[in-house]
Design a protein around this motif. Sequence first.
Motif, short mmCIF file in Angstrom:
data_model
loop_
_atom_site.label_atom_id
_atom_site.label_comp_id
_atom_site.label_asym_id
_atom_site.label_seq_id
_atom_site.Cartn_x
_atom_site.Cartn_y
_atom_site.Cartn_z
N ALA A 49 -2.13 3.24 -4.84
CA ALA A 49 -2.08 1.78 -4.65
C ALA A 49 -3.39 1.13 -5.11
O ALA A 49 -3.38 0.04 -5.70
N LEU A 50 -4.50 1.80 -4.86
CA LEU A 50 -5.79 1.26 -5.32
C LEU A 50 -5.86 1.21 -6.84
O LEU A 50 -6.50 0.32 -7.41
N ARG A 51 -5.24 2.14 -7.51
CA ARG A 51 -5.20 2.11 -8.98
C ARG A 51 -4.48 0.87 -9.48
O ARG A 51 -4.92 0.21 -10.43
N PHE A 52 -3.36 0.54 -8.86
CA PHE A 52 -2.63 -0.67 -9.25
C PHE A 52 -3.46 -1.93 -8.95
O PHE A 52 -3.44 -2.90 -9.70
N MET A 53 -4.19 -1.93 -7.84
CA MET A 53 -5.03 -3.08 -7.50
C MET A 53 -6.11 -3.28 -8.56
O MET A 53 -6.35 -4.41 -9.01
N ARG A 54 -6.78 -2.21 -8.97
CA ARG A 54 -7.83 -2.33 -9.98
C ARG A 54 -7.25 -2.71 -11.34
O ARG A 54 -7.89 -3.44 -12.11
N ALA A 55 -6.07 -2.22 -11.67
CA ALA A 55 -5.45 -2.57 -12.94
C ALA A 55 -5.13 -4.06 -13.02
O ALA A 55 -5.13 -4.65 -14.10
N ALA A 56 -4.89 -4.70 -11.86
CA ALA A 56 -4.61 -6.13 -11.82
C ALA A 56 -5.88 -6.96 -11.64
O ALA A 56 -5.79 -8.17 -11.43
N ARG A 58 -7.96 -7.09 -9.16
CA ARG A 58 -8.03 -7.67 -7.83
C ARG A 58 -8.92 -6.82 -6.94
O ARG A 58 -9.19 -5.66 -7.23
N THR A 59 -9.35 -7.43 -5.84
CA THR A 59 -10.15 -6.70 -4.85
C THR A 59 -9.43 -6.60 -3.51
O THR A 59 -10.01 -6.10 -2.55
N THR A 60 -8.20 -7.11 -3.45
CA THR A 60 -7.42 -7.08 -2.20
C THR A 60 -6.16 -6.26 -2.44
O THR A 60 -5.41 -6.53 -3.40
N THR A 62 -2.41 -5.24 -1.86
CA THR A 62 -1.21 -5.97 -1.44
C THR A 62 -0.06 -5.01 -1.18
O THR A 62 -0.13 -3.80 -1.50
N VAL A 63 1.01 -5.58 -0.61
CA VAL A 63 2.21 -4.78 -0.33
C VAL A 63 2.83 -4.29 -1.63
O VAL A 63 3.35 -3.17 -1.71
N GLN A 64 2.76 -5.12 -2.70
CA GLN A 64 3.33 -4.71 -3.97
C GLN A 64 2.62 -3.49 -4.54
O GLN A 64 3.26 -2.63 -5.19
N ASP A 65 1.31 -3.37 -4.31
CA ASP A 65 0.59 -2.19 -4.79
C ASP A 65 1.10 -0.93 -4.11
O ASP A 65 1.29 0.11 -4.76
N VAL A 66 1.36 -1.01 -2.81
CA VAL A 66 1.88 0.15 -2.08
C VAL A 66 3.29 0.50 -2.56
O VAL A 66 3.64 1.68 -2.73
N SER A 67 4.12 -0.52 -2.79
CA SER A 67 5.48 -0.27 -3.26
C SER A 67 5.46 0.40 -4.63
O SER A 67 6.24 1.34 -4.90
N GLN A 68 4.59 -0.08 -5.53
CA GLN A 68 4.49 0.55 -6.85
C GLN A 68 3.98 1.99 -6.73
O GLN A 68 4.44 2.89 -7.47
N ALA A 69 3.05 2.24 -5.80
CA ALA A 69 2.54 3.60 -5.61
C ALA A 69 3.65 4.53 -5.11
O ALA A 69 3.77 5.68 -5.56
N LEU A 70 4.48 4.06 -4.19
CA LEU A 70 5.60 4.87 -3.70
C LEU A 70 6.58 5.18 -4.82
O LEU A 70 7.12 6.29 -4.90
N ARG A 71 6.82 4.19 -5.69
CA ARG A 71 7.75 4.42 -6.80
C ARG A 71 7.18 5.46 -7.77
O ARG A 71 7.92 6.32 -8.28
N VAL A 72 5.88 5.42 -8.04
CA VAL A 72 5.26 6.39 -8.95
C VAL A 72 5.32 7.79 -8.36
O VAL A 72 5.55 8.78 -9.07
N LEU A 73 5.15 7.89 -7.03
CA LEU A 73 5.17 9.20 -6.37
C LEU A 73 6.57 9.69 -6.07
O LEU A 73 6.76 10.71 -5.39
N ASP A 74 7.57 8.94 -6.55
CA ASP A 74 8.98 9.31 -6.36
C ASP A 74 9.33 9.40 -4.89
O ASP A 74 10.00 10.35 -4.42
#
Length: 465
Positions: A49-56, A58-60, A62-74
């Motif tokens: 999730a932190l990877r998605f946050m840095r790619a955007a 941002r320094t905060t 979000t819920v979307q970062d966690v959702s994208q992380a779950l999708r990547v980890l299948d």
Amino acid sequence: MAGEGPKLLWNPENVKDVAESIGINLTEEPLRVLTQDVEYRIGQVVVEALRFMRAANRTTLTVQDVSQALRVLDVEPLYGYDSTRPLRYGEASIGPGQPLFYIEDEEVDFEKVINAPLPKVPRDMSFTAHWLAIDGVQPSIPQNPTTAETSSKDLLPKGPGANPAVAALAGNDNVAFRPAVKHVISKELILYFDKVQAAIMDDDPDEEKTRLRSAALDSVRSDPGLHQLVPYFVSFINNQVTHRLDDLFVLRQMMELTGAILENPSIFLDPYASSLAAPVLTCLMARKLGGSESGLEGTDALKDQYRLREVAASLLGTIARKYSKTNALLRPKLTRTCLKFFLDPSKSPAVLYGAISGLAAAGGPEAVRILVLPNLKMFDEGILTPLREKGEASHFEYEALVGGIMKAIETLVEGITLPNVADVAELEREGQLVIEFLGRTIGERVARLGNQHLNRGILEVRHLE
């Protein structure tokens, strides 16, 4: 102690509560192993999730970062929807000293939801283009601020020490200003500008320095990528001419730089025509050019001043001809300024010379015919005759001024190659009429030329109202 293993960050009681909720009782060893695995999985999700946050950027998190992380980890995603309202937490007690916090779920009445009015349909996204400014002039369209808004902003306090009461008087108590837009140019252009400036201002008579000055002017004259530097060159020329009127070398270099900019075919100078004309007019009609520190005295210093005024007159004519189509008021304004100085008897002969030269260059033959010729007799009586009577002390200035007037008059027949067919008696008669019309000083010199076409062109002006 060594057999206990590493200390766990995740509370095993949480895992035990979840296991008991689904009917599984765990002993101590399976509970510790399962807690370690939960701790690892959660850390893995957080890292992704932190990877998605840095790619955007941002320094905060979000819920979307966690959702994208779950999708990547299948991992099976979290179901539900985001709410813009803050979460409300409730507290319940399940025993002494054991509070239980939970998210309050508001009960919704379906009847109210069904009967509630539908929200407005959002408007489709669209893009439009408009002119912010055209040739430096802001058009009056709805997208641009009106004149009333602009004038009210002029009353607002500016700077750290400004009085805020001024804004209150204008009816603008809380107005936020955007910072001024900084004109950013490349380091290469900044370096180029500094090098050209240093080369042009170097008054060393050494041959190498002279070649360097010529090379700098040739570069400005032909380089196609200098458009971003035009306002800086114009400001540099204006500042040097304004503050260095006592240095003929600097003034000559500024006029040469102006000529080089005007000759560059790749630069769009229409918005800067008036700004470039100002220093040229200063060199053309300034009361005194150069000082005693220039190293020249007497006639040599005067000759250098008059040569500088000739160069300025030529540049003024170039500006008037080249940019009169896009700026209809430029040529009349320049001609009117030169005429005002030419008809002022309090001006020195050098200023009068610059005025007549600039008028002929900017206004052309038609301006000389209509504006200069009808006033020459009065000019002869009020200025030329008293100047001639001063004797040898003013001989050079007198001859230079008369020569400038004659040069302007001769522009009336430029390009005419028809032969003179009148006899001597006819030429003498026309010559006398020219002397009566122009005055003795200028009239005699025109009559001495023996140019029938020039004489008739001058005499035609007598019939103009």
